[in-house]
Scaffold this motif. Structure first.
Motif, PDB file in Angstrom:
ATOM      1  N   SER A  52       0.842  -1.189   0.000  1.00 35.10           N
ATOM      2  CA  SER A  52       0.000   0.000   0.000  1.00 35.10           C
ATOM      3  C   SER A  52       0.881   1.245   0.000  1.00 35.10           C
ATOM      4  O   SER A  52       0.523   2.255   0.571  1.00 35.10           O
ATOM      5  CB  SER A  52      -0.932  -0.018   1.209  1.00 35.10           C
ATOM      6  N   GLU A  53       2.045   1.144  -0.635  1.00 41.05           N
ATOM      7  CA  GLU A  53       2.965   2.271  -0.712  1.00 41.05           C
ATOM      8  C   GLU A  53       2.439   3.318  -1.686  1.00 41.05           C
ATOM      9  O   GLU A  53       1.858   2.998  -2.710  1.00 41.05           O
ATOM     10  CB  GLU A  53       4.334   1.809  -1.214  1.00 41.05           C
ATOM     11  N   SER A  54       2.713   4.553  -1.353  1.00 41.60           N
ATOM     12  CA  SER A  54       2.346   5.623  -2.271  1.00 41.60           C
ATOM     13  C   SER A  54       3.440   5.761  -3.332  1.00 41.60           C
ATOM     14  O   SER A  54       4.535   5.197  -3.198  1.00 41.60           O
ATOM     15  CB  SER A  54       2.198   6.937  -1.506  1.00 41.60           C
ATOM     16  N   ALA A  55       3.147   6.517  -4.355  1.00 38.48           N
ATOM     17  CA  ALA A  55       4.117   6.738  -5.420  1.00 38.48           C
ATOM     18  C   ALA A  55       5.360   7.451  -4.889  1.00 38.48           C
ATOM     19  O   ALA A  55       6.480   7.161  -5.311  1.00 38.48           O
ATOM     20  CB  ALA A  55       3.475   7.538  -6.545  1.00 38.48           C
ATOM     21  N   VAL A  56       5.168   8.350  -3.945  1.00 37.34           N
ATOM     22  CA  VAL A  56       6.304   9.082  -3.366  1.00 37.34           C
ATOM     23  C   VAL A  56       7.181   8.128  -2.559  1.00 37.34           C
ATOM     24  O   VAL A  56       8.419   8.220  -2.607  1.00 37.34           O
ATOM     25  CB  VAL A  56       5.813  10.270  -2.500  1.00 37.34           C
ATOM     26  N   ASP A  57       6.595   7.175  -1.833  1.00 33.23           N
ATOM     27  CA  ASP A  57       7.375   6.185  -1.092  1.00 33.23           C
ATOM     28  C   ASP A  57       8.242   5.357  -2.040  1.00 33.23           C
ATOM     29  O   ASP A  57       9.423   5.111  -1.772  1.00 33.23           O
ATOM     30  CB  ASP A  57       6.462   5.259  -0.298  1.00 33.23           C
ATOM     31  N   ILE A  58       7.657   4.936  -3.138  1.00 26.99           N
ATOM     32  CA  ILE A  58       8.390   4.149  -4.125  1.00 26.99           C
ATOM     33  C   ILE A  58       9.508   4.994  -4.724  1.00 26.99           C
ATOM     34  O   ILE A  58      10.641   4.524  -4.891  1.00 26.99           O
ATOM     35  CB  ILE A  58       7.442   3.632  -5.216  1.00 26.99           C
ATOM     36  N   LEU A  59       9.212   6.246  -5.014  1.00 27.03           N
ATOM     37  CA  LEU A  59      10.220   7.152  -5.571  1.00 27.03           C
ATOM     38  C   LEU A  59      11.371   7.342  -4.587  1.00 27.03           C
ATOM     39  O   LEU A  59      12.548   7.301  -4.977  1.00 27.03           O
ATOM     40  CB  LEU A  59       9.560   8.499  -5.902  1.00 27.03           C
ATOM     41  N   ASN A  60      11.054   7.512  -3.312  1.00 30.26           N
ATOM     42  CA  ASN A  60      12.096   7.660  -2.290  1.00 30.26           C
ATOM     43  C   ASN A  60      12.987   6.418  -2.227  1.00 30.26           C
ATOM     44  O   ASN A  60      14.212   6.529  -2.108  1.00 30.26           O
ATOM     45  CB  ASN A  60      11.470   7.925  -0.918  1.00 30.26           C
ATOM     46  N   LYS A  61      12.391   5.243  -2.312  1.00 29.41           N
ATOM     47  CA  LYS A  61      13.170   4.005  -2.275  1.00 29.41           C
ATOM     48  C   LYS A  61      14.067   3.885  -3.499  1.00 29.41           C
ATOM     49  O   LYS A  61      15.220   3.456  -3.392  1.00 29.41           O
ATOM     50  CB  LYS A  61      12.245   2.794  -2.173  1.00 29.41           C
ATOM     51  N   ARG A  62      13.557   4.240  -4.666  1.00 29.92           N
ATOM     52  CA  ARG A  62      14.355   4.172  -5.886  1.00 29.92           C
ATOM     53  C   ARG A  62      15.541   5.127  -5.805  1.00 29.92           C
ATOM     54  O   ARG A  62      16.648   4.793  -6.230  1.00 29.92           O
ATOM     55  CB  ARG A  62      13.504   4.489  -7.109  1.00 29.92           C
ATOM     56  N   TYR A  63      15.317   6.308  -5.246  1.00 26.30           N
ATOM     57  CA  TYR A  63      16.403   7.275  -5.090  1.00 26.30           C
ATOM     58  C   TYR A  63      17.427   6.757  -4.077  1.00 26.30           C
ATOM     59  O   TYR A  63      18.639   6.846  -4.294  1.00 26.30           O
ATOM     60  CB  TYR A  63      15.847   8.630  -4.664  1.00 26.30           C
ATOM     61  N   ALA A  64      16.949   6.180  -2.987  1.00 24.82           N
ATOM     62  CA  ALA A  64      17.850   5.653  -1.963  1.00 24.82           C
ATOM     63  C   ALA A  64      18.693   4.490  -2.501  1.00 24.82           C
ATOM     64  O   ALA A  64      19.855   4.334  -2.106  1.00 24.82           O
ATOM     65  CB  ALA A  64      17.049   5.199  -0.743  1.00 24.82           C
ATOM     66  N   LYS A  65      18.135   3.686  -3.394  1.00 26.40           N
ATOM     67  CA  LYS A  65      18.873   2.564  -3.970  1.00 26.40           C
ATOM     68  C   LYS A  65      19.845   3.007  -5.057  1.00 26.40           C
ATOM     69  O   LYS A  65      20.666   2.218  -5.509  1.00 26.40           O
ATOM     70  CB  LYS A  65      17.905   1.544  -4.588  1.00 26.40           C
ATOM     71  N   GLY A  66      19.722   4.262  -5.495  1.00 25.94           N
ATOM     72  CA  GLY A  66      20.597   4.759  -6.557  1.00 25.94           C
ATOM     73  C   GLY A  66      20.089   4.444  -7.949  1.00 25.94           C
ATOM     74  O   GLY A  66      20.827   4.553  -8.921  1.00 25.94           O
ATOM     75  N   GLU A  67      18.830   4.077  -8.062  1.00 25.75           N
ATOM     76  CA  GLU A  67      18.263   3.750  -9.371  1.00 25.75           C
ATOM     77  C   GLU A  67      18.015   4.999 -10.215  1.00 25.75           C
ATOM     78  O   GLU A  67      17.995   4.920 -11.439  1.00 25.75           O
ATOM     79  CB  GLU A  67      16.949   2.978  -9.200  1.00 25.75           C
ATOM     80  N   ILE A  68      17.798   6.133  -9.561  1.00 32.60           N
ATOM     81  CA  ILE A  68      17.566   7.395 -10.271  1.00 32.60           C
ATOM     82  C   ILE A  68      18.467   8.471  -9.674  1.00 32.60           C
ATOM     83  O   ILE A  68      18.869   8.397  -8.521  1.00 32.60           O
ATOM     84  CB  ILE A  68      16.078   7.831 -10.206  1.00 32.60           C
ATOM     85  N   SER A  69      18.769   9.472 -10.493  1.00 32.66           N
ATOM     86  CA  SER A  69      19.623  10.566 -10.030  1.00 32.66           C
ATOM     87  C   SER A  69      18.810  11.563  -9.214  1.00 32.66           C
ATOM     88  O   SER A  69      17.578  11.507  -9.178  1.00 32.66           O
ATOM     89  CB  SER A  69      20.256  11.272 -11.228  1.00 32.66           C
ATOM     90  N   LYS A  70      19.536  12.512  -8.585  1.00 32.51           N
ATOM     91  CA  LYS A  70      18.857  13.518  -7.776  1.00 32.51           C
ATOM     92  C   LYS A  70      17.957  14.393  -8.643  1.00 32.51           C
ATOM     93  O   LYS A  70      16.847  14.726  -8.253  1.00 32.51           O
ATOM     94  CB  LYS A  70      19.877  14.382  -7.039  1.00 32.51           C
TER      95      LYS A  70
END
Length: 82
Positions: A52-70
């Motif tokens: 039940s994660e929100s889109a922002v939660d998923i985005l935060n996780k992707r950023y933390a994993k280094g999948e996307i740039s700042k």
């Protein structure tokens, strides 16, 4: 019993297995637990490990994993918040 009577009495016997099969198929679909009424609403239960994660939660996780740039993170977050 003549040939006409014998044919009549056995001629309709194929219908009973067909009815039995239809009842079994109906029962399987009816009690399988699947909802065929449309997409799940906000109060429905989730299946198959959906979070039940929100889109922002998923985005935060992707950023933390280094999948996307700042820059990508900031742009996507801005679009989600709009």
């Amino acid at each position: 019993m003549g040939p006409e009577q014998a044919m009549w009495s056995w001629g309709g016997m194929w219908i009973f297995p067909l009815i039995f099969l239809a009842v079994i198929i109906f029962a399987v679909f009816r009690f399988s637990g699947r909802s065929h009424s449309g997409p799940p609403g906000p109060g429905s239960s989730r299946r198959h490990g959906e979070d039940s994660e929100s889109a922002v939660d998923i985005l935060n996780k992707r950023y933390a994993k280094g999948e996307i740039s700042k820059d990508e993170f900031e742009q996507m977050k801005k679009e989600l918040m709009a």
